[in-house]
Write an enzyme that holds these catalytic residues in place. Structure first.
Site, PDB file in Angstrom:
ATOM      1  N   LYS A  53      -5.329   0.249   0.634  1.00 18.33           N
ATOM      2  CA  LYS A  53      -4.153   1.125   0.596  1.00 18.33           C
ATOM      3  C   LYS A  53      -4.530   2.482  -0.001  1.00 18.33           C
ATOM      4  O   LYS A  53      -4.107   3.527   0.502  1.00 18.33           O
ATOM      5  CB  LYS A  53      -3.038   0.458  -0.221  1.00 18.33           C
ATOM      6  CG  LYS A  53      -2.397  -0.711   0.512  1.00 18.33           C
ATOM      7  CD  LYS A  53      -1.541  -1.572  -0.401  1.00 18.33           C
ATOM      8  CE  LYS A  53      -1.083  -2.818   0.355  1.00 18.33           C
ATOM      9  NZ  LYS A  53      -0.418  -3.801  -0.513  1.00 18.33           N
ATOM     10  N   GLN A  97       1.963  -4.884  -6.471  1.00 16.65           N
ATOM     11  CA  GLN A  97       1.139  -5.723  -5.598  1.00 16.65           C
ATOM     12  C   GLN A  97       1.434  -7.203  -5.852  1.00 16.65           C
ATOM     13  O   GLN A  97       1.332  -7.682  -6.971  1.00 16.65           O
ATOM     14  CB  GLN A  97      -0.355  -5.417  -5.843  1.00 16.65           C
ATOM     15  CG  GLN A  97      -1.301  -6.197  -4.959  1.00 16.65           C
ATOM     16  CD  GLN A  97      -1.182  -5.824  -3.474  1.00 16.65           C
ATOM     17  OE1 GLN A  97      -1.012  -4.662  -3.131  1.00 16.65           O
ATOM     18  NE2 GLN A  97      -1.255  -6.822  -2.610  1.00 16.65           N
ATOM     19  N   ASP A 120       7.945  -0.596  -0.804  1.00 17.66           N
ATOM     20  CA  ASP A 120       7.738  -1.924  -0.224  1.00 17.66           C
ATOM     21  C   ASP A 120       9.046  -2.474   0.355  1.00 17.66           C
ATOM     22  O   ASP A 120       9.042  -3.528   0.993  1.00 17.66           O
ATOM     23  CB  ASP A 120       7.222  -2.888  -1.317  1.00 17.66           C
ATOM     24  CG  ASP A 120       5.953  -3.601  -0.890  1.00 17.66           C
ATOM     25  OD1 ASP A 120       5.519  -3.375   0.252  1.00 17.66           O
ATOM     26  OD2 ASP A 120       5.415  -4.383  -1.685  1.00 17.66           O
TER      27      ASP A 120
END
Ligand code: NAP
Length: 301
Positions: A53, A97, A120
């Site tokens: 990422k 994460q 997200d």
């Protein structure tokens, strides 16, 4: 033989478009977009995803930073770092994460993220907006899959779709997005009876069970569109070789029967990252008075 829905190719096009969009808006914005990834513990797979990422951010002009907490960090310590990022004007997007090592409470951490920076798409406010079909930041994997299907020219209207998996991360938002595109959606899970029967009915299969090789040739009807979300590391077979990834679908068995199929690697994974970049740029623009859309900007085929 199925056409491959090539996530690498499409993600590269999105990156080019985002790079141009950032360069254009930088003329009036003070800072480039900023993404912060909060990583807790040392799960090796998470390490690879976080690195990928960060590299993708670098390619398009997003400034990324990784806040790495040890697995022993307390809930309060992680919450404090999220609160700091919420208040940091140079941070436009925050990604926690997953998975979060126990005993930390992932729900509480995700809830702490400012919904405007929730790239997200997992904050309850953004999930609520998704359910209502309102503009907002969408979860990256399902949104990336929708872009891939659109790019493949798949007409979802009236299609019989089966989503295998009902997680908040993938299965649930996927089913909602497909319904909003007028597919008729069934959601299967670990308690579904006769999953093979449901699979054979489906014209579109999205497999997100996290079970390597779950779907084989005898479970699919000819002409089906298959999206394989599963991601499983296969260690190198011999010394000096690299490991690889495989999915929830037996690719070699299903490819001759399907009309379209996503490869693993190179299908859904790159589109998930592309959508994360897209969400970060949306959040950046939104925080500077722009408007956020619901889909990836249309791109040339
Ligand atoms: P998850 O939270 O573990 O959810 C798995 C879902 O599959 C659950 O709803 C579970 O049912 C269902 N399931 C498990 N075994 C099943 C079976 N034998 N038959 C039918 N349903 C079954 O996983 P997730 O986070 O959604 O991720 C799923 C997979 O996608 C994983 O391999 C993950 O690594 C991968 N993934 C890939 C990407 C990418 O970018 N490519 C992104 C995210 C996730 P219950 O609800 O009944 O337990």
């Amino acid at each position: 033989m199925a056409k491959r829905l090539d996530g690498r190719l499409l993600a590269a096009r999105h990156e080019a478009s985002l790079r141009a969009s950032i360069a254009q808006h930088l003329a009036t914005a003070d800072d480039p977009p900023g993404l912060a990834v909060v990583r807790i513990g040392d799960d090796p797979a998470s390490g690879v995803y976080v690195r990928n990422k960060a590299q993708a951010c670098g390619r398009v002009g997003i400034e990324s930073r990784i806040i790495h907490h040890p697995a022993t960090a307390s809930q309060q310590e992680v919450l404090e770092s999220i609160h700091q990022l919420n208040g940091n004007p140079s941070c436009d997007g925050i990604l926690v994460q997953l998975p979060i090592p126990p005993p930390l409470d992932a729900r509480q951490l995700l809830l702490a993220v400012d919904p405007a920076k929730d790239v997200d798409g997992l904050h309850p406010l953004n999930l609520g907006r998704l359910v209502r079909g309102e503009p907002g930041l969408r979860s990256c994997t399902p949104a990336g899959i929708m872009a891939l299907l659109a790019h493949g020219g798949i007409a979802l209207d009236g299609m019989r779709a089966l989503v295998i998996g009902r997680s908040i991360l993938v299965g649930q938002p996927m089913a909602i997005l497909l319904q909003q595109a007028n597919a008729t959606v069934t959601v299967a899970h670990s308690r579904t009876r006769d999953l093979a029967h449901h699979c054979r009915q489906a014209e579109l299969l999205v497999v997100a069970a996290g079970k390597p090789g779950l779907v084989g040739a005898d479970w699919v009807r000819p002409g089906v569109v298959v999206v394989d979300v599963g991601m499983h590391r296969v260690p190198p077979q011999r010394q000096g070789e690299q490991g690889t990834l495989r999915g929830d679908v037996c690719f070699e068995a299903v490819e001759p029967l399907a009309s379209h199929v996503t490869p693993v690697p190179g299908g859904v994974g790159p589109m998930t990252v592309a959508m994360l970049l897209w969400n970060t740029v949306q959040a950046w623009r939104l925080r500077r008075g722009g408007v956020v859309g619901t889909d990836l900007a249309p791109l040339p085929r």
